[in-house]
Design an enzyme around this catalytic site. Sequence first.
Site, short mmCIF file in Angstrom:
data_model
loop_
_atom_site.label_atom_id
_atom_site.label_comp_id
_atom_site.label_asym_id
_atom_site.label_seq_id
_atom_site.Cartn_x
_atom_site.Cartn_y
_atom_site.Cartn_z
N ARG A 70 0.84 -1.20 0.00
CA ARG A 70 0.00 0.00 0.00
C ARG A 70 0.87 1.25 0.00
NH1 ARG A 70 -4.86 -1.82 4.22
NH2 ARG A 70 -5.29 -3.80 3.16
N ARG A 121 2.20 1.13 10.21
CA ARG A 121 1.76 1.56 8.88
C ARG A 121 2.93 1.42 7.90
NH1 ARG A 121 -2.86 4.22 8.06
NH2 ARG A 121 -2.97 4.77 10.27
N GLU A 138 -6.07 -0.91 15.57
CA GLU A 138 -6.70 -1.85 14.65
C GLU A 138 -5.74 -2.97 14.26
OE1 GLU A 138 -7.84 -2.16 9.99
OE2 GLU A 138 -7.81 -0.15 10.88
N SER A 189 -9.99 -5.87 10.11
CA SER A 189 -11.29 -5.35 9.66
C SER A 189 -12.04 -6.49 9.00
CB SER A 189 -11.12 -4.20 8.68
OG SER A 189 -10.76 -3.00 9.31
N ARG A 198 1.20 -6.50 12.63
CA ARG A 198 0.59 -5.87 13.81
C ARG A 198 0.42 -6.87 14.94
NH1 ARG A 198 -3.55 -0.95 12.17
NH2 ARG A 198 -2.18 0.01 10.62
#
Length: 426
Positions: A264, A279, A351, A354, A393
């Site tokens: 990303r 990130r 987070e 999701s 994560r």
Amino acid sequence: MLDIKYIRDNLDAVKAGLAKKGFTFDDIEFKRLDEHRKSALTQAQSLQAEKKKASKQIGALIGQGMSPEDAKAQVMGSIDADITEAEQVAKQAEQALHDLLMSVPNVPADEVPHGNDEEDNVEVMTWGTPTSLDFEAKDHVDLGEPFGLNFDQGAQVAGSRFVAMSGKMARLHRALTQFMLDLHTDQHGYTETYVPYLVNKEALEGTGQLPKFEEDLFKIPQAQGDKDFYLIPTAEVPVTNLLRDKVNDIELPLKRVAHTPCFRSEAGSYGRDTRGMIRQHQFDKVELVQFVRADQSEQALEELTGHAEAVLQKLELPYRKVILCGGDLGFSAAKTYDLEVWLPGQQKYREISSCSNFRDYQARRMGARWRNPETGKPELLHTLNGSGLAVGRCLVAVLENYQQADGSIRIPAALQPYMGGLQVVN
């Protein structure tokens, strides 16, 4: 993509639902394009009927002794050219309406709360008690460095937002991946799936990343002839597209799990989470994907989310579950739960997964259908996916929650078999 008939019949509800996402639906432009498309198709069909009628007249004239060429010239005139023009107009009108609908997000489920951003997400439940340490907590960057977590090397070979791992950190990262894959295949009924890490434009359009979010992707121009490729932002894209453009004779639910790297660009995140692994431009995920019947997708979302939660529970990592508000809900999602794990180094929940229900939105974009054995007719699939979990994560969460005062890291019991029985990293 939303169903045109559904929009026509529920225009006010569609506008209100999309407004919950902060999207203003241009109903005037929709109606204009829809009417233009219908009139263009009607004109083309009318000219085709006229041509069919003219063909009979040509036959009659030939029967009266006129040559075929003269008979055709007398009766047909410019009708062929008129048909070609009308069909082109109809095709352009169809494309214009299609392009409009491709830019319209999915309508949120009724139970999705109103709100503008992540601050307005609503907590559903918590599991475990946030880890309390009797010493000053370190973050994962400081904890992992002595054991092979190296951000300087990542930056040296690629740039910022990359990491290199070696030794015990690389093994722990691999152990987390293997643990998740085994859990989901052995206990949750998923089929392990290997997919390409490069996809074409059509695949990203099918799941909703294109055309709106191209700046978030890494594009590889003309990777094969004149065709562009993209690095996958998530395994959701290739796995979901496995059923595209066909009627699939399959038994539902169909459950797939895939471990892939994800890429990303993190456009728009300048200055956010610049330290550590939260990130990154490249990270690994174990992705859960389900294809289900329309009447089972709500139940499937609860089940899939539970499968992601099971990873956290077996690792004994405190977390909370929130339902995303309209303003924080993804483009293609009708409803999403986020799982947020507790990080002592930040003293907050972050987070880690999701889990989303897209209903038939992605399937309509992809042309992904299944044959209902009860009716023998093809129906659009409902698609769901979720991280089960984001591996990097999860590594962060293990390091920070299992840290000890001397800087060593305890290994969760569930991971010890994957670490050769190792109980402590020191």
